[in-house]
Design a protein around this motif. Structure first.
Motif, PDB file in Angstrom:
ATOM      1  N   UNK A   1      34.711  38.542  32.799  1.00 56.88           N
ATOM      2  CA  UNK A   1      35.886  38.641  33.655  1.00 56.88           C
ATOM      3  C   UNK A   1      35.830  37.539  34.715  1.00 56.88           C
ATOM      4  N   UNK A   2      36.918  37.401  35.467  1.00 57.53           N
ATOM      5  CA  UNK A   2      36.905  36.468  36.591  1.00 57.53           C
ATOM      6  C   UNK A   2      37.732  37.028  37.732  1.00 57.53           C
ATOM      7  N   UNK A   3      37.358  36.631  38.950  1.00 58.32           N
ATOM      8  CA  UNK A   3      38.145  36.935  40.142  1.00 58.32           C
ATOM      9  C   UNK A   3      38.284  35.643  40.937  1.00 58.32           C
ATOM     10  N   UNK A   4      39.402  35.466  41.649  1.00 56.67           N
ATOM     11  CA  UNK A   4      39.567  34.249  42.440  1.00 56.67           C
ATOM     12  C   UNK A   4      38.629  34.228  43.642  1.00 56.67           C
TER      13      UNK A   4
ATOM     14  N   UNK B   1      31.419  31.083  48.743  1.00 59.41           N
ATOM     15  CA  UNK B   1      32.808  31.537  48.594  1.00 59.41           C
ATOM     16  C   UNK B   1      32.926  33.053  48.707  1.00 59.41           C
ATOM     17  N   UNK B   2      34.089  33.502  49.137  1.00 58.74           N
ATOM     18  CA  UNK B   2      34.380  34.931  49.272  1.00 58.74           C
ATOM     19  C   UNK B   2      35.390  35.346  48.200  1.00 58.74           C
TER      20      UNK B   2
ATOM     21  N   UNK C   1      36.833  30.170  41.053  1.00 58.05           N
ATOM     22  CA  UNK C   1      36.758  31.443  40.332  1.00 58.05           C
ATOM     23  C   UNK C   1      35.307  31.884  40.216  1.00 58.05           C
ATOM     24  N   UNK C   2      35.100  33.201  40.263  1.00 56.67           N
ATOM     25  CA  UNK C   2      33.801  33.794  39.949  1.00 56.67           C
ATOM     26  C   UNK C   2      33.914  34.471  38.595  1.00 56.67           C
TER      27      UNK C   2
END
Length: 511
Positions: free
Chosen positions: A179-182, A194-195, A303-304
């Motif tokens: 998956x990814x989150x911004x 990064x947060x 992105x993470x």
């Protein structure tokens, strides 16, 4: 070159010559090349089993803490004293869990980590960190996030990547469940971590990955916003936490009904609420979360990428966790020491002092400096002075900045009839100690450079009664070791009159 202004190591990575095979991560029509330019091994080190990697400083092998939560790359006193690197006072201090630490400056001739090679540079040095660290330095966020970086504790590696023509191409190359989150950046190049957003009990909170934290945590303010009460029957007071500095910060354990990151949800997670005052983010996802996931910080895309790989994402070390046992059984001496401490105390849900003793001896013989420090101090109390000296000397060879252990070694040497050696060793060690560091006054008293009155006066300027009692205990041990009964009797009277523990001795005090 001004030694008080640290030279940043940022932007060195992209010029590296070490290039591994590129990965295919895109569709056939894409021209994306995702090139790994450096791969570092990861291991667990120290009494807290922190995440470390390897490098070299001034041509000597170096163990380095991987700390995405650190805003700078630092050296430690362990690293500088192993290499006789001179320190320069800066007048600045670093804040962390447990208080503050003085920051010194140093000049390093060479610093190499994987594909990063820096020549003569100025680097900051942390003066104190609670437990004396085994690692020589700390790799902070400006170093780690110079480009894309993957962290996998399951595979025990960290990989730096350089993307070429990847744009918005999906970079979660290792599986279908990624998956990814911004992510978003804050604070410029010296605060590169990064947060991103997570949800706790449905409340959106800002989070960051902090590999330098052994466990995940929520700030007390964020916990209140998420409807978590520290006064309720579910909240349990923790033992406290410590990092930079020498004091313990308060924490509580609470049950979080739901924790969500992307499409992943963890229900009824037991998490720590901490009142450290740092507030780098609402939620710090520490090594427990990292251990349960494979992570790719795609700085090029903000992105993470992540996937769950198994285990408890929020272990909190409240039980005897299988990974600690596996590390110990695999021969990691620091893990053997951590397992021994856990079995001795029973604080992780299982107490077996006999097994604890076996693991402790394995850890000491396996080279754990903390196991040798602990057993050396215990042998000193038990009056096995030769055995104590052997163990303590072994510990100090790995922990050259450990000052309390140096005083214990002095006592063991004197008791073993080696007074001259005791004095020369102690003088060598304390010659490297800065004037503002405790327990330097104790070392100077032992060396005859400081009177009893001045030692107690300097103790009173520090942490008050606790430090004064520590100084009195050290003085009592000194007089006992040198067979000075009148002075010993006078000190014992002061201890009984002003200290909580009437039979206090320095060799039984922490450190």
């Amino acid at each position: 070159m001004n030694p008080t202004r640290p030279h940043p190591l940022v932007r060195l990575l992209l010029g590296a010559a070490c290039v591994l095979a590129s990965l295919t991560v895109a569709a056939a029509e894409s021209q994306c090349k995702y090139t790994p330019i450096g791969k570092l091994p990861l291991r667990y080190s120290g009494p807290g089993l922190e995440i470390t990697t390897e490098g070299t400083i001034n041509g000597l092998p170096a163990e380095l803490l991987v700390d995405t939560g650190a805003s700078q790359t630092y050296l430690t006193r362990t690293g500088t004293e192993r290499r006789n690197i001179r320190l320069y006072a800066t007048g600045r201090r670093s804040s962390g869990i447990g208080g503050t630490s003085p920051i010194y400056a140093s000049i390093v001739n060479e610093f190499i980590v994987g594909p990063v090679r820096a020549g003569r540079s100025n680097m900051p040095v942390l003066g104190s960190m609670g437990d004396t660290p085994i690692y020589d330095g700390i790799l902070g966020s400006p170093f780690l996030f110079q480009t894309d970086v993957e962290i996998s504790l399951a595979a025990k590696h960290l990989i730096f990547f350089v993307p070429e023509k990847c744009g918005s191409t999906w970079l979660g190359y290792w599986g279908k469940d990624v998956q990814s989150v911004p992510m978003r950046m804050h604070g410029g190049e010296h605060h590169r971590n990064p947060k991103f957003f997570v949800r706790i009990n449905g409340k959106e909170l800002e989070a960051m990955i902090d590999t330098g934290a052994t466990t995940s945590s929520i700030t007390s303010d964020a916990a209140r916003r998420a409807g978590i009460s520290l006064d309720g029957p579910d909240a349990e007071r923790g033992r406290g936490i410590i990092g930079v500095g020498s004091h313990t910060a308060s924490n509580w354990y609470v049950t979080v009904k739901t924790f969500q990151i992307g499409e992943e949800t963890v229900q009824n997670a037991r998490m720590s609420v901490e009142d450290s005052g740092l507030n780098m983010a609402d939620v710090l996802l520490g090594a427990d979360f990292v251990r349960a996931h494979r992570l790719l910080f795609a700085m090029s895309q903000n992105k993470l990428y992540f996937s769950y790989v198994g285990g408890e994402p929020f272990g909190q070390r409240r039980t005897l966790e299988p990974w600690v046992v596996a590390e110990a059984e695999g021969g990691n001496a620091d893990a053997q020491y951590a397992l021994a401490r856990s079995l001795y105390s029973g604080e992780n849900g299982e107490q077996d002092k006999e097994r604890g003793a076996e693991w402790l001896e394995k850890a000491a013989k396996g080279g754990s400096p903390y196991a040798n420090l602990y057993t050396g101090r215990r042998l000193l109390v038990q009056r096995d002075y030769a055995g104590a000296a052997t163990r303590l000397r072994s510990a100090l060879d790995r922990l050259p900045a450990e000052r309390h252990g140096a005083v214990w070694l002095y006592l063991a040497r004197v008791r073993a009839g080696q007074a001259d050696l005791a004095k020369s060793e102690l003088a060598t060690i304390f010659a490297r100690t800065q004037n503002d560091e405790w327990p330097k006054p104790i070392g100077e008293f032992y060396l005859g450079k400081l009177s009893a009155e001045k030692l107690l006066a300097e103790a009173d300027e520090g942490d008050g009664k606790e430090r004064r009692c520590e100084a009195l205990a050290a003085m009592g041990d000194f007089h006992r070791a040198h067979a000075q009964p009148d002075q010993e009797k006078a000190i014992d009277a002061q201890i009984k009159a002003s200290c909580t523990t009437p039979d206090l001795t320095y060799t039984k005090l922490g450190g």
